[in-house]
Write a protein that holds these residues in place. Sequence first.
Motif, mmCIF file in Angstrom:
data_model
loop_
_atom_site.group_PDB
_atom_site.id
_atom_site.type_symbol
_atom_site.label_atom_id
_atom_site.label_comp_id
_atom_site.label_asym_id
_atom_site.label_seq_id
_atom_site.Cartn_x
_atom_site.Cartn_y
_atom_site.Cartn_z
ATOM 1 N N ASN A 71 -3.081 -3.973 2.923
ATOM 2 C CA ASN A 71 -2.989 -5.386 3.278
ATOM 3 C C ASN A 71 -1.646 -6.036 2.975
ATOM 4 O O ASN A 71 -1.471 -7.224 3.234
ATOM 5 N N PHE A 72 -0.709 -5.288 2.426
ATOM 6 C CA PHE A 72 0.592 -5.867 2.116
ATOM 7 C C PHE A 72 1.690 -5.033 2.776
ATOM 8 O O PHE A 72 1.455 -3.904 3.225
ATOM 9 N N SER A 73 2.889 -5.609 2.835
ATOM 10 C CA SER A 73 4.018 -4.935 3.464
ATOM 11 C C SER A 73 5.006 -4.444 2.411
ATOM 12 O O SER A 73 5.190 -5.083 1.375
ATOM 13 N N LEU A 74 5.635 -3.306 2.683
ATOM 14 C CA LEU A 74 6.699 -2.781 1.835
ATOM 15 C C LEU A 74 8.030 -3.083 2.523
ATOM 16 O O LEU A 74 8.282 -2.634 3.641
ATOM 17 N N LEU A 75 8.874 -3.872 1.857
ATOM 18 C CA LEU A 75 10.144 -4.295 2.433
ATOM 19 C C LEU A 75 11.291 -3.451 1.888
ATOM 20 O O LEU A 75 11.235 -2.958 0.764
ATOM 21 N N ARG A 125 2.467 6.270 -1.500
ATOM 22 C CA ARG A 125 1.230 6.999 -1.799
ATOM 23 C C ARG A 125 0.011 6.226 -1.292
ATOM 24 O O ARG A 125 -0.916 6.809 -0.723
ATOM 25 N N ARG A 126 0.032 4.934 -1.509
ATOM 26 C CA ARG A 126 -1.105 4.110 -1.096
ATOM 27 C C ARG A 126 -1.259 4.126 0.427
ATOM 28 O O ARG A 126 -2.356 4.272 0.958
ATOM 29 N N PHE A 127 -0.147 3.932 1.131
ATOM 30 C CA PHE A 127 -0.208 3.846 2.595
ATOM 31 C C PHE A 127 -0.611 5.169 3.230
ATOM 32 O O PHE A 127 -1.072 5.197 4.376
ATOM 33 N N ASN A 185 -2.222 7.341 -8.305
ATOM 34 C CA ASN A 185 -2.714 7.794 -7.003
ATOM 35 C C ASN A 185 -2.443 6.786 -5.887
ATOM 36 O O ASN A 185 -2.931 6.951 -4.769
ATOM 37 N N GLY A 186 -1.688 5.737 -6.199
ATOM 38 C CA GLY A 186 -1.436 4.703 -5.196
ATOM 39 C C GLY A 186 -2.503 3.623 -5.186
ATOM 40 O O GLY A 186 -2.538 2.786 -4.286
ATOM 41 N N GLY A 187 -3.368 3.641 -6.181
ATOM 42 C CA GLY A 187 -4.458 2.664 -6.236
ATOM 43 C C GLY A 187 -4.195 1.561 -7.242
ATOM 44 O O GLY A 187 -3.095 1.405 -7.769
#
Length: 220
Positions: free
Chosen positions: A60-64, A50-52, A188-190
Amino acid sequence: MGSIVLFDSVKGGVGKSTLLAQFAVGLSQNFKVAVMDCDPQQSIETWAVRRFSNEKFSHNFSLLEADIEALSSYKKQFDFVLIDSAGADTETGRELLLMADVIISPLQATQAALDTVPKHFEVIEQVAVFNPKIKVFYLLNDCSTHAKDREADEAKNLLADFLKGKNLVKLIPDVIYSRKVLKTSYSNGGSCFDLGKNKSKDEILNVIGQIFGSKKVWKN
């Protein structure tokens, strides 16, 4: 070399995923951060997707992918790898405990949550035999903001009594309160860090400082 930070609990519904999301956004302002979702409910992955997909949020971060075998290489790529585990004692959870550098175990200020502490501590004792450098923190989370509610103080005293003489685990003295800003932004992904000045941001920054030794994680 980075740190594997496991958000771990033997009980679901303690706000573990929401808390991890706050840490991910807060730490990613000044550090290279990745998140990994090892909880079958996939709450963190859903939140991150949702955030991306929302341009107004920082990415600023990665989802692995949930690949435990790759964690050693990820430690070389990121300052922090934040992992969400299942709210239960599972085989995968035990593997993650053996690989973690830091464990953050959120607890609600309820008797049901406190009843899980002896079992969780027993697991930690077993893991520490093979992972002696592990750092473990208990944190009261989702606490009532009502001025007359003494549950958080009572729970903290009970936890302190249980942990007396048990050097494996540190109790964070401050608590995270249940605030609308955390729940509404998360859905909301926030996160609280995406908004203006708010109490949740200050509380979580303070806890981050107590765990990692620095409050300088947010670019003011």
